[in-house]
Design a protein around this motif. Sequence first.
Motif, mmCIF file in Angstrom:
data_model
loop_
_atom_site.group_PDB
_atom_site.id
_atom_site.type_symbol
_atom_site.label_atom_id
_atom_site.label_comp_id
_atom_site.label_asym_id
_atom_site.label_seq_id
_atom_site.Cartn_x
_atom_site.Cartn_y
_atom_site.Cartn_z
ATOM 1 N N ALA A 182 73.338 60.483 21.154
ATOM 2 C CA ALA A 182 72.620 59.356 21.630
ATOM 3 C C ALA A 182 71.332 59.456 20.505
ATOM 4 O O ALA A 182 70.796 60.740 20.451
ATOM 5 N N VAL A 183 70.956 58.162 20.314
ATOM 6 C CA VAL A 183 69.715 58.210 19.568
ATOM 7 C C VAL A 183 68.854 56.998 20.144
ATOM 8 O O VAL A 183 69.495 56.071 20.598
ATOM 9 N N THR A 184 67.327 56.992 19.975
ATOM 10 C CA THR A 184 66.710 55.987 20.099
ATOM 11 C C THR A 184 66.337 55.193 18.992
ATOM 12 O O THR A 184 66.322 55.859 17.932
ATOM 13 N N LEU A 185 66.408 53.825 18.915
ATOM 14 C CA LEU A 185 65.928 52.890 17.646
ATOM 15 C C LEU A 185 64.855 51.976 18.254
ATOM 16 O O LEU A 185 65.316 51.217 18.942
ATOM 17 N N THR A 186 63.745 52.161 17.333
ATOM 18 C CA THR A 186 62.715 50.991 17.675
ATOM 19 C C THR A 186 62.656 50.329 16.444
ATOM 20 O O THR A 186 62.527 51.016 15.222
ATOM 21 N N CYS A 187 62.684 48.998 16.717
ATOM 22 C CA CYS A 187 62.478 48.126 15.377
ATOM 23 C C CYS A 187 60.955 47.256 15.014
ATOM 24 O O CYS A 187 60.743 46.819 14.142
ATOM 25 N N ALA A 188 60.554 46.945 16.114
ATOM 26 C CA ALA A 188 59.261 46.396 16.288
ATOM 27 C C ALA A 188 58.444 46.981 17.195
ATOM 28 O O ALA A 188 58.385 47.417 18.154
ATOM 29 N N PRO A 189 56.903 47.258 16.586
ATOM 30 C CA PRO A 189 56.572 46.429 15.328
ATOM 31 C C PRO A 189 57.098 47.277 14.130
ATOM 32 O O PRO A 189 57.007 46.620 13.029
ATOM 33 N N ARG A 190 57.453 48.259 14.130
ATOM 34 C CA ARG A 190 57.916 49.208 12.817
ATOM 35 C C ARG A 190 59.156 50.001 13.440
ATOM 36 O O ARG A 190 59.043 50.398 14.477
ATOM 37 N N PRO A 191 59.863 50.115 12.456
ATOM 38 C CA PRO A 191 61.106 51.039 12.755
ATOM 39 C C PRO A 191 60.682 52.557 13.064
ATOM 40 O O PRO A 191 59.726 53.009 12.521
ATOM 41 N N GLY A 192 61.397 52.718 13.821
ATOM 42 C CA GLY A 192 61.180 54.503 14.242
ATOM 43 C C GLY A 192 62.369 54.800 15.091
ATOM 44 O O GLY A 192 63.026 54.292 15.533
ATOM 45 N N GLY A 193 61.749 56.012 16.047
ATOM 46 C CA GLY A 193 62.830 56.657 16.857
ATOM 47 C C GLY A 193 63.580 57.731 16.409
ATOM 48 O O GLY A 193 63.081 58.336 15.405
ATOM 49 N N THR A 194 64.576 58.251 17.022
ATOM 50 C CA THR A 194 65.246 59.382 16.706
ATOM 51 C C THR A 194 66.402 59.044 15.528
ATOM 52 O O THR A 194 67.410 60.010 15.514
ATOM 53 N N HIS A 195 66.725 57.786 15.417
ATOM 54 C CA HIS A 195 67.641 57.452 14.598
ATOM 55 C C HIS A 195 67.273 58.039 13.356
ATOM 56 O O HIS A 195 66.399 57.827 12.819
ATOM 57 N N PRO A 196 68.571 58.485 12.477
ATOM 58 C CA PRO A 196 68.269 59.345 11.187
ATOM 59 C C PRO A 196 67.738 58.184 9.923
ATOM 60 O O PRO A 196 67.172 58.452 9.182
ATOM 61 N N THR A 197 68.364 56.843 10.045
ATOM 62 C CA THR A 197 67.961 55.904 9.234
ATOM 63 C C THR A 197 67.434 54.598 9.981
ATOM 64 O O THR A 197 67.942 53.708 9.719
ATOM 65 N N ALA A 198 66.422 54.762 10.614
ATOM 66 C CA ALA A 198 65.957 53.732 11.371
ATOM 67 C C ALA A 198 65.654 52.231 10.780
ATOM 68 O O ALA A 198 65.895 51.455 11.100
ATOM 69 N N ALA A 199 65.028 52.519 9.669
ATOM 70 C CA ALA A 199 64.657 51.374 8.866
ATOM 71 C C ALA A 199 65.802 50.732 8.394
ATOM 72 O O ALA A 199 65.820 49.134 8.573
ATOM 73 N N THR A 200 66.764 51.249 7.712
ATOM 74 C CA THR A 200 68.109 50.588 7.568
ATOM 75 C C THR A 200 68.728 49.985 8.459
ATOM 76 O O THR A 200 69.273 48.875 8.335
ATOM 77 N N ALA A 201 68.921 50.598 9.568
ATOM 78 C CA ALA A 201 69.727 50.224 10.855
ATOM 79 C C ALA A 201 68.927 48.934 11.217
ATOM 80 O O ALA A 201 69.790 47.936 11.837
ATOM 81 N N CYS A 202 67.465 48.846 11.303
ATOM 82 C CA CYS A 202 66.960 47.608 11.675
ATOM 83 C C CYS A 202 66.948 46.471 11.115
ATOM 84 O O CYS A 202 67.139 45.464 11.429
ATOM 85 N N LYS A 203 66.914 46.761 9.619
ATOM 86 C CA LYS A 203 67.523 45.683 8.646
ATOM 87 C C LYS A 203 68.802 44.989 9.007
ATOM 88 O O LYS A 203 69.050 43.753 8.981
#
Length: 147
Positions: free
Chosen positions: A61-82
Amino acid sequence: MHPKPHAIFATVTASTLLLGGVATATAHAAPTQAQSLYAPSALVLSLARGEDPATASVERAVTLTCAPRPGGTHPTAATACKELAAVQGKFADLTAGPSNRTCTRQWDPVVVTAQGVWEGKRVAFHTTYGNACEMAGSVNGTSVFAF
């Protein structure tokens, strides 16, 4: 027995003198929170063994934050948010593509889930695959469930 009027007056006068002769009342307002210009986008993504997301055993399991900017424990958060933004947060659109992968027909179910908030709206998504090979083929090319 009632207190004497001059005793009450003395108490009030003494209290007023302690406050510098001015009766004051203070109200404490709650601190204001800064308002974000972005609707929140914060998710928990998981991969589990089993058919039903309620009873499956979570393996990752991972966390993914996309707003206001990509982050979390997801290894490729910026790409996943896009990728999520490209499909307007519709997880089914990410996982609906045909697989080019040849897989065995072994029944060893895997379920992927996404829960949280996408652009201010609650999200609860899950889909079950017959096995890990089918799942990898279906989400191939996307990084959202690649963790």
